[in-house]
Design a protein around this motif. Sequence first.
Motif, mmCIF file in Angstrom:
data_model
loop_
_atom_site.group_PDB
_atom_site.id
_atom_site.type_symbol
_atom_site.label_atom_id
_atom_site.label_comp_id
_atom_site.label_asym_id
_atom_site.label_seq_id
_atom_site.Cartn_x
_atom_site.Cartn_y
_atom_site.Cartn_z
ATOM 1 N N THR A 20 0.805 -1.223 0.000
ATOM 2 C CA THR A 20 0.000 0.000 0.000
ATOM 3 C C THR A 20 0.838 1.272 0.000
ATOM 4 O OG1 THR A 20 -0.119 -0.028 2.423
ATOM 5 C CG2 THR A 20 -1.897 -1.142 1.218
ATOM 6 N N THR A 21 2.165 1.164 -0.047
ATOM 7 C CA THR A 21 3.032 2.334 -0.175
ATOM 8 C C THR A 21 3.776 2.238 -1.494
ATOM 9 O OG1 THR A 21 4.967 1.314 0.878
ATOM 10 C CG2 THR A 21 3.361 2.405 2.333
ATOM 11 N N LEU A 22 4.237 3.372 -1.991
ATOM 12 C CA LEU A 22 4.974 3.347 -3.254
ATOM 13 C C LEU A 22 6.243 2.519 -3.123
ATOM 14 C CD1 LEU A 22 5.286 4.308 -6.171
ATOM 15 C CD2 LEU A 22 6.418 6.364 -5.298
ATOM 16 N N LEU A 23 6.949 2.662 -2.006
ATOM 17 C CA LEU A 23 8.191 1.918 -1.831
ATOM 18 C C LEU A 23 7.945 0.413 -1.863
ATOM 19 C CD1 LEU A 23 11.128 2.824 0.452
ATOM 20 C CD2 LEU A 23 10.316 0.476 0.401
ATOM 21 N N SER A 24 6.918 -0.037 -1.174
ATOM 22 C CA SER A 24 6.652 -1.481 -1.176
ATOM 23 C C SER A 24 6.123 -1.950 -2.527
ATOM 24 C CB SER A 24 5.666 -1.847 -0.057
ATOM 25 O OG SER A 24 4.431 -1.173 -0.196
ATOM 26 N N GLN A 25 5.416 -1.094 -3.236
ATOM 27 C CA GLN A 25 4.885 -1.492 -4.539
ATOM 28 C C GLN A 25 5.987 -1.662 -5.574
ATOM 29 O OE1 GLN A 25 1.897 1.483 -5.414
ATOM 30 N NE2 GLN A 25 0.418 0.596 -3.988
ATOM 31 N N VAL A 26 7.009 -0.820 -5.520
ATOM 32 C CA VAL A 26 8.050 -0.874 -6.550
ATOM 33 C C VAL A 26 9.253 -1.709 -6.143
ATOM 34 C CG1 VAL A 26 7.397 1.383 -7.458
ATOM 35 C CG2 VAL A 26 9.245 1.227 -5.776
ATOM 36 N N GLU A 44 6.147 9.801 2.644
ATOM 37 C CA GLU A 44 6.218 8.396 2.231
ATOM 38 C C GLU A 44 6.284 8.265 0.712
ATOM 39 O OE1 GLU A 44 6.278 5.558 3.945
ATOM 40 O OE2 GLU A 44 5.624 6.025 5.985
ATOM 41 N N LEU A 45 5.588 9.155 0.001
ATOM 42 C CA LEU A 45 5.660 9.129 -1.455
ATOM 43 C C LEU A 45 7.089 9.387 -1.917
ATOM 44 C CD1 LEU A 45 3.870 8.998 -4.102
ATOM 45 C CD2 LEU A 45 4.039 11.497 -4.079
ATOM 46 N N SER A 46 7.728 10.396 -1.340
ATOM 47 C CA SER A 46 9.123 10.689 -1.701
ATOM 48 C C SER A 46 10.035 9.521 -1.363
ATOM 49 C CB SER A 46 9.594 11.956 -0.978
ATOM 50 O OG SER A 46 8.965 13.100 -1.511
ATOM 51 N N ALA A 47 9.804 8.887 -0.224
ATOM 52 C CA ALA A 47 10.616 7.727 0.152
ATOM 53 C C ALA A 47 10.515 6.632 -0.901
ATOM 54 C CB ALA A 47 10.178 7.205 1.526
ATOM 55 N N GLY A 48 9.337 6.429 -1.447
ATOM 56 C CA GLY A 48 9.178 5.436 -2.505
ATOM 57 C C GLY A 48 9.886 5.822 -3.782
ATOM 58 N N LEU A 49 9.929 7.118 -4.058
ATOM 59 C CA LEU A 49 10.612 7.572 -5.278
ATOM 60 C C LEU A 49 12.101 7.265 -5.247
ATOM 61 C CD1 LEU A 49 8.800 10.980 -5.890
ATOM 62 C CD2 LEU A 49 8.631 8.900 -7.285
ATOM 63 N N ALA A 50 12.687 7.146 -4.065
ATOM 64 C CA ALA A 50 14.105 6.775 -3.989
ATOM 65 C C ALA A 50 14.346 5.438 -4.669
ATOM 66 C CB ALA A 50 14.558 6.723 -2.522
ATOM 67 N N GLN A 88 13.727 6.618 12.681
ATOM 68 C CA GLN A 88 14.015 8.059 12.672
ATOM 69 C C GLN A 88 14.015 8.602 11.251
ATOM 70 O OE1 GLN A 88 14.232 9.893 15.615
ATOM 71 N NE2 GLN A 88 13.532 7.892 16.353
ATOM 72 N N TRP A 89 14.692 7.916 10.359
ATOM 73 C CA TRP A 89 14.630 8.216 8.924
ATOM 74 C C TRP A 89 13.851 7.091 8.253
ATOM 75 C CZ3 TRP A 89 18.756 10.816 5.515
ATOM 76 C CH2 TRP A 89 19.177 12.017 6.094
ATOM 77 N N LEU A 90 13.002 7.434 7.292
ATOM 78 C CA LEU A 90 12.362 6.412 6.479
ATOM 79 C C LEU A 90 13.411 5.712 5.626
ATOM 80 C CD1 LEU A 90 9.172 8.318 5.249
ATOM 81 C CD2 LEU A 90 9.354 6.708 7.152
ATOM 82 N N HIS A 91 13.135 4.458 5.290
ATOM 83 C CA HIS A 91 14.093 3.685 4.499
ATOM 84 C C HIS A 91 14.446 4.407 3.202
ATOM 85 C CE1 HIS A 91 16.138 0.329 2.636
ATOM 86 N NE2 HIS A 91 15.267 0.321 1.646
ATOM 87 N N GLY A 92 13.439 4.916 2.505
ATOM 88 C CA GLY A 92 13.700 5.591 1.243
ATOM 89 C C GLY A 92 14.509 6.863 1.411
ATOM 90 N N GLU A 93 14.313 7.563 2.515
ATOM 91 C CA GLU A 93 15.117 8.753 2.776
ATOM 92 C C GLU A 93 16.584 8.377 2.951
ATOM 93 O OE1 GLU A 93 11.729 11.471 5.053
ATOM 94 O OE2 GLU A 93 12.990 10.095 6.210
ATOM 95 N N ALA A 94 16.821 7.316 3.706
ATOM 96 C CA ALA A 94 18.197 6.862 3.911
ATOM 97 C C ALA A 94 18.815 6.377 2.604
ATOM 98 C CB ALA A 94 18.224 5.753 4.966
ATOM 99 N N VAL A 95 18.034 5.704 1.772
ATOM 100 C CA VAL A 95 18.543 5.244 0.481
ATOM 101 C C VAL A 95 18.831 6.430 -0.432
ATOM 102 C CG1 VAL A 95 17.911 3.997 -1.641
ATOM 103 C CG2 VAL A 95 17.516 2.955 0.601
ATOM 104 N N GLY A 96 17.989 7.457 -0.387
ATOM 105 C CA GLY A 96 18.245 8.646 -1.193
ATOM 106 C C GLY A 96 19.595 9.259 -0.867
ATOM 107 N N ALA A 97 19.863 9.485 0.422
ATOM 108 C CA ALA A 97 21.164 10.007 0.829
ATOM 109 C C ALA A 97 22.273 9.013 0.506
ATOM 110 C CB ALA A 97 21.154 10.322 2.324
ATOM 111 N N GLY A 98 21.978 7.723 0.661
ATOM 112 C CA GLY A 98 22.974 6.697 0.369
ATOM 113 C C GLY A 98 23.363 6.661 -1.094
ATOM 114 N N MET A 99 22.411 6.900 -1.993
ATOM 115 C CA MET A 99 22.738 6.926 -3.422
ATOM 116 C C MET A 99 23.624 8.116 -3.752
ATOM 117 S SD MET A 99 19.374 5.493 -5.472
ATOM 118 C CE MET A 99 18.202 6.706 -4.853
#
Length: 363
Positions: free
Chosen positions: A130-136, A178-184, A262-273
């Motif tokens: 039900t979230t973009l991150l889990s869908q993709v 959460e949408l931005s986190a999925g975009l990562a 504290q940070w959403l997974h996608g946020e951490a991945v964004g910085a990680g990339m």
Amino acid sequence: MDTLTVDLAERSYPIHIGRGLLKEPGHFEALLKGRRAVIVTNETVAPLYLDTLKQTLAAVHDGPVEALILPDGEQYKNVDTLNRIYTFLLERRLDRSAMLIALGGGVIGDITGFAAATYLRGVDFIQVPTTLLSQVDSSVGGKTGVNHALGKNMIGAFHQPRLVVIDTDTLNTLPDRELSAGLAEVIKYGLIDDADFFVWLEEHLPRLLAREPEALAWAIHRSCADKARVVAQDERESGRRALLNLGHTFGHAIENGMGYGQWLHGEAVGAGMIMAAHLSRQMHWIDDDDLNRTTHLIQAARLPVAPPTGLSAERFKQIMAGDKKVLQGQLRLVLLQGIGTSVVTADFDPGALDNTLNALTRP
């Protein structure tokens, strides 16, 4: 509706993508016949979609559909919460014909999948992300697991779902963060192996942020197709599949170091990339234009482009030394050799890594 297939021979399964799929019982009918079903969801998703899914399943299921509602958040993706699922199933004496249904984001999908992989040595499950991150990303490919205080996703199993149902209407209730986190994770596919998709994202990111249904459906389709292709080639991450971890070694260090949730997974991945791209530039594997395009797209997706204050370079290296991709004592990273070209390698200059960490961290 659009349907993709994850091609794993006798364990192949469909991914259905479309609007309103939570209300269509036909997708579930064949898999639920003669089985007891349990929906696992969380306190955020349950008020929004649990009743809808229950009613849908009741149309094709003879017995009651039970539900377990868990607390919401990455900090609950642990063995204590996992044990709650086991207890729920054991108290109701579910047997090996049981079907678990994960209704929620990546945490629910990962922990439900791991429960399915290990309960009675393995039962079937369905992913309803039900979230973009889990869908993709997390709903496809069979990676399941829980976190440990010493590392993210360090306890888990490969266990493929029988079906993935992606109702894009669930994104209407998704918070902007959460949408931005999925975009990562969406951007990740363009970077590692799909330069044309990266260009499409550069042109159409505003449509995704505005939640235009057609743009979202295409981004989800392209991401799932890219992942399905990689998983079919390397199901258990012995080689090529590790490319899907671009930014994740740095990102997992952020999540672990800051405390899960504290940070959403996608946020951490964004910085990680960004950190992976910076190191790739230090190695002269990409040029300034590649680094700038990567930084601009991640920033435009409203994601962090630097790790949080409070994590030193030394702390990063300490956490990364325990990463799952460490092999025979050597840290392996996913680095870029251009937009759409990536490699998993331990052959990077330690001095370049130090330069990246010292340049981007803010202790």
